[in-house]
Structure formats: C-alpha cells, structure tokens
Design a protein around this motif. Sequence first.
Motif, PDB file in Angstrom:
ATOM      1  N   THR A   1       5.729  -4.355   0.969  1.00 29.58           N
ATOM      2  CA  THR A   1       7.009  -4.935   0.602  1.00 29.58           C
ATOM      3  C   THR A   1       7.247  -4.783  -0.885  1.00 29.58           C
ATOM      4  O   THR A   1       6.422  -5.173  -1.702  1.00 29.58           O
ATOM      5  N   ALA A   2       8.377  -4.199  -1.235  1.00 28.29           N
ATOM      6  CA  ALA A   2       8.744  -4.015  -2.637  1.00 28.29           C
ATOM      7  C   ALA A   2       9.278  -5.326  -3.208  1.00 28.29           C
ATOM      8  O   ALA A   2       9.640  -6.243  -2.462  1.00 28.29           O
ATOM      9  N   PRO A   3       9.356  -5.434  -4.535  1.00 25.44           N
ATOM     10  CA  PRO A   3       9.825  -6.682  -5.145  1.00 25.44           C
ATOM     11  C   PRO A   3      11.238  -7.085  -4.748  1.00 25.44           C
ATOM     12  O   PRO A   3      11.571  -8.263  -4.799  1.00 25.44           O
ATOM     13  N   ASP A   4      12.074  -6.111  -4.350  1.00 26.91           N
ATOM     14  CA  ASP A   4      13.436  -6.450  -3.939  1.00 26.91           C
ATOM     15  C   ASP A   4      13.519  -6.859  -2.476  1.00 26.91           C
ATOM     16  O   ASP A   4      14.611  -7.092  -1.941  1.00 26.91           O
ATOM     17  N   GLY A   5      12.355  -6.957  -1.804  1.00 29.94           N
ATOM     18  CA  GLY A   5      12.321  -7.380  -0.414  1.00 29.94           C
ATOM     19  C   GLY A   5      12.394  -6.248   0.583  1.00 29.94           C
ATOM     20  O   GLY A   5      12.312  -6.492   1.788  1.00 29.94           O
ATOM     21  N   MET A   6      12.551  -5.002   0.128  1.00 29.26           N
ATOM     22  CA  MET A   6      12.597  -3.878   1.049  1.00 29.26           C
ATOM     23  C   MET A   6      11.198  -3.560   1.543  1.00 29.26           C
ATOM     24  O   MET A   6      10.242  -3.538   0.776  1.00 29.26           O
TER      25      MET A   6
ATOM     26  N   PHE B   1      -1.664   0.831  -1.137  1.00 30.90           N
ATOM     27  CA  PHE B   1      -0.279   1.114  -0.757  1.00 30.90           C
ATOM     28  C   PHE B   1       0.649  -0.007  -1.219  1.00 30.90           C
ATOM     29  O   PHE B   1       1.750   0.243  -1.711  1.00 30.90           O
ATOM     30  N   GLN B   2       0.213  -1.252  -1.081  1.00 31.58           N
ATOM     31  CA  GLN B   2       1.040  -2.373  -1.532  1.00 31.58           C
ATOM     32  C   GLN B   2       1.203  -2.371  -3.051  1.00 31.58           C
ATOM     33  O   GLN B   2       2.315  -2.519  -3.571  1.00 31.58           O
ATOM     34  N   ALA B   3       0.102  -2.192  -3.775  1.00 29.18           N
ATOM     35  CA  ALA B   3       0.180  -2.199  -5.231  1.00 29.18           C
ATOM     36  C   ALA B   3       1.031  -1.046  -5.737  1.00 29.18           C
ATOM     37  O   ALA B   3       1.866  -1.217  -6.637  1.00 29.18           O
TER      38      ALA B   3
ATOM     39  N   SER C   1       0.174  -9.546 -11.118  1.00 31.52           N
ATOM     40  CA  SER C   1      -0.922  -9.410 -10.160  1.00 31.52           C
ATOM     41  C   SER C   1      -0.899  -8.045  -9.481  1.00 31.52           C
ATOM     42  O   SER C   1      -1.949  -7.439  -9.265  1.00 31.52           O
ATOM     43  N   ALA C   2       0.306  -7.551  -9.150  1.00 31.94           N
ATOM     44  CA  ALA C   2       0.395  -6.234  -8.516  1.00 31.94           C
ATOM     45  C   ALA C   2       0.050  -5.124  -9.501  1.00 31.94           C
ATOM     46  O   ALA C   2      -0.638  -4.161  -9.160  1.00 31.94           O
ATOM     47  N   VAL C   3       0.527  -5.252 -10.742  1.00 31.41           N
ATOM     48  CA  VAL C   3       0.231  -4.251 -11.765  1.00 31.41           C
ATOM     49  C   VAL C   3      -1.276  -4.193 -12.012  1.00 31.41           C
ATOM     50  O   VAL C   3      -1.880  -3.112 -12.061  1.00 31.41           O
ATOM     51  N   GLU C   4      -1.908  -5.360 -12.151  1.00 26.91           N
ATOM     52  CA  GLU C   4      -3.344  -5.387 -12.408  1.00 26.91           C
ATOM     53  C   GLU C   4      -4.132  -4.939 -11.176  1.00 26.91           C
ATOM     54  O   GLU C   4      -5.196  -4.331 -11.313  1.00 26.91           O
ATOM     55  N   ALA C   5      -3.608  -5.239  -9.981  1.00 24.15           N
ATOM     56  CA  ALA C   5      -4.286  -4.771  -8.772  1.00 24.15           C
ATOM     57  C   ALA C   5      -4.312  -3.248  -8.743  1.00 24.15           C
ATOM     58  O   ALA C   5      -5.340  -2.633  -8.412  1.00 24.15           O
ATOM     59  N   LYS C   6      -3.201  -2.617  -9.107  1.00 24.00           N
ATOM     60  CA  LYS C   6      -3.174  -1.150  -9.139  1.00 24.00           C
ATOM     61  C   LYS C   6      -4.147  -0.618 -10.180  1.00 24.00           C
ATOM     62  O   LYS C   6      -4.910   0.313  -9.914  1.00 24.00           O
TER      63      LYS C   6
END
Length: 301
Positions: free
Chosen positions: A141-146, A171-173, A271-276
């Motif tokens: 899921t992208a930050p815009d909900g897509m 894939f999520q990150a 959190s997503a940036v650091e996860a990547k």
Amino acid sequence: MFTLVTGVTLATAAALSVVSCSDSRGESTPVREPTPQEEATLERAEQLLLRECMRNHGFEYWIVSDDSPSPSPSGPREFRYVIDDPDWAAEHGYGSGLQREATESQESDPNQRYFESLPKERRAAALRAANGPSPVGLTATAPDGMEFGRSDRGCQSWADRELYDDLPAWFQAETTVDALPQIRYQRVVGDPRYQEAVRPWAECMGAAGHDYATPTEVRGALPPPEDPLPREEEVGLALAEARCALDSGLAATAADLDEHHGEELQRLHRSAVEAKHRLQLDALPRARSVIEEAERMSGRQ
C-alpha cells in the motif's frame, strides 16, 4: 531489458501502516542511506541474478555496461516545477532533443531488440519468466492509499528475494519510498505559497508574449519530442520561462517548498524509508557474493 513489472495497481486502500525500526528498548535506531557506490553494487547484483534466472528459463539477457561515461553538466536534467537555468534553456530548450536521444538509446538496447525479435508466443513466455505468472502474490500500500500488486514468482521477485531475503517487506518499503517524489510534487504545487508565487511568473511570461498561467500549462501545450517546436521557438519559450522563474521569485519559492515538503514526508514515512535502507545495507554482503561468483565464473570461461 523489456519492461519488468514492479507493481500493478489493484485498488484504493486504507492509509499506509508500516512497522517502525527500533531497538530492544523501543528506541529508534538510526539507519544510514546507502552510498551511490553501494546502490550500484546492489543494482549490479540484481542484474546478474536476473540474467541467471532468465537463462535458466531459456532466454537471453544482457547486462548493460555500467562503465559508460557520466552525463555532462549540460545533459539531461529534471526541472520538477519550472525551468530555472537560462544557460541550460538556451542550449536545450525543453529538452526535446535529449528526449529523442533517450528514446533512440532505449530502442538500441540489446534486451529490447531481443525481446522484439521473439515470436509472439515466446514473448509471452519471456514476460511470464521475468514478471511471474498470475495471480498476484505480493501486495503493498502506497502512502496515498493506493494498493499495488505483483507476482511473488518470476525472475524479478526471485532476484529481489535472493538479495533482500524478506520479499514482502522489500516490496512494501520500495512501494512506499518510490511514491514519495510524486506526493512531494503534488504538495508543492498545491501549496498556497507556490500558487501565490506563480502569479508574478505568469505576468512576466505574459509581458514576454507567452500567455500561460503555470509552468504545467506550458508543458501541456508542448508538442511531442518527435515533432517538436522549431528550435528557435522552443528555446525562446524555455528561456522566457527560466528568466521569469528567477525574476519573479518562483524558482526560489519552489526550491524552499520542495525542501520543506520533502523533509516532512521523510519524517512522516521515516519507518518505511529506514526499512528500505536497512534491507539494502543487509543485502550488500549477498550482493558482493553474487558479483564475486559471477567474476569467478567469467574467469573460467
């Protein structure tokens, strides 16, 4: 190579929820960004893994040389909001010539030529080998909900799993981080401060004989790169845009807002940036092993 599917839009979903990166005490642990050299190592290893996988499926795959000369300072550039470099505009206009060169380069890519040379049935098989068969096995899921989906099989997913180990987390990150530049752009152009700064730019353009309300409107009015404006006309319009961007203050406002919204998005999705970044750093030893093994095998041939 012929296009590998990295994500297929599925449907609108709820807001993104990501796992934060923290230590055993619940405190955030800083994660550095990979260096350009480390990112190049990961890219090289991914290409080697893709080649191995595609060959195992009976298809050829060429790794484009990564030792080509770097683009010159006057080469391709991204002007996200408005052209703000008169020297570049005087040489390239809106970059229609550079875009044609890029298209020609893609058309000469050996993987693209190989794919187009295959019979129809083999093309379909090559795409299945690269991207995996249906149904979708990965979702993010992208930050815009897509919501996006991709097969968890196929060579792209195999290569990602070999490098990053946790394929769903990767894939999520990746989906989250890749969506941030477009969200950043939308926030900047929707900011009242940007819209206010556009007004004197439009007045400046009108005084120069170009009736456009926004830089986006100029882009929409340009013909396709393969059938561009006459060079003198393209350069004259681009020069006017650049000079007005500087004289009106739009360039400075856009730069300030871009930095502001960029930093805000980094905080919101830290959190997503650091996860990547963590997945990339953890993948480096595996990537180096892939490259070393490929070099050993090449030396035996």
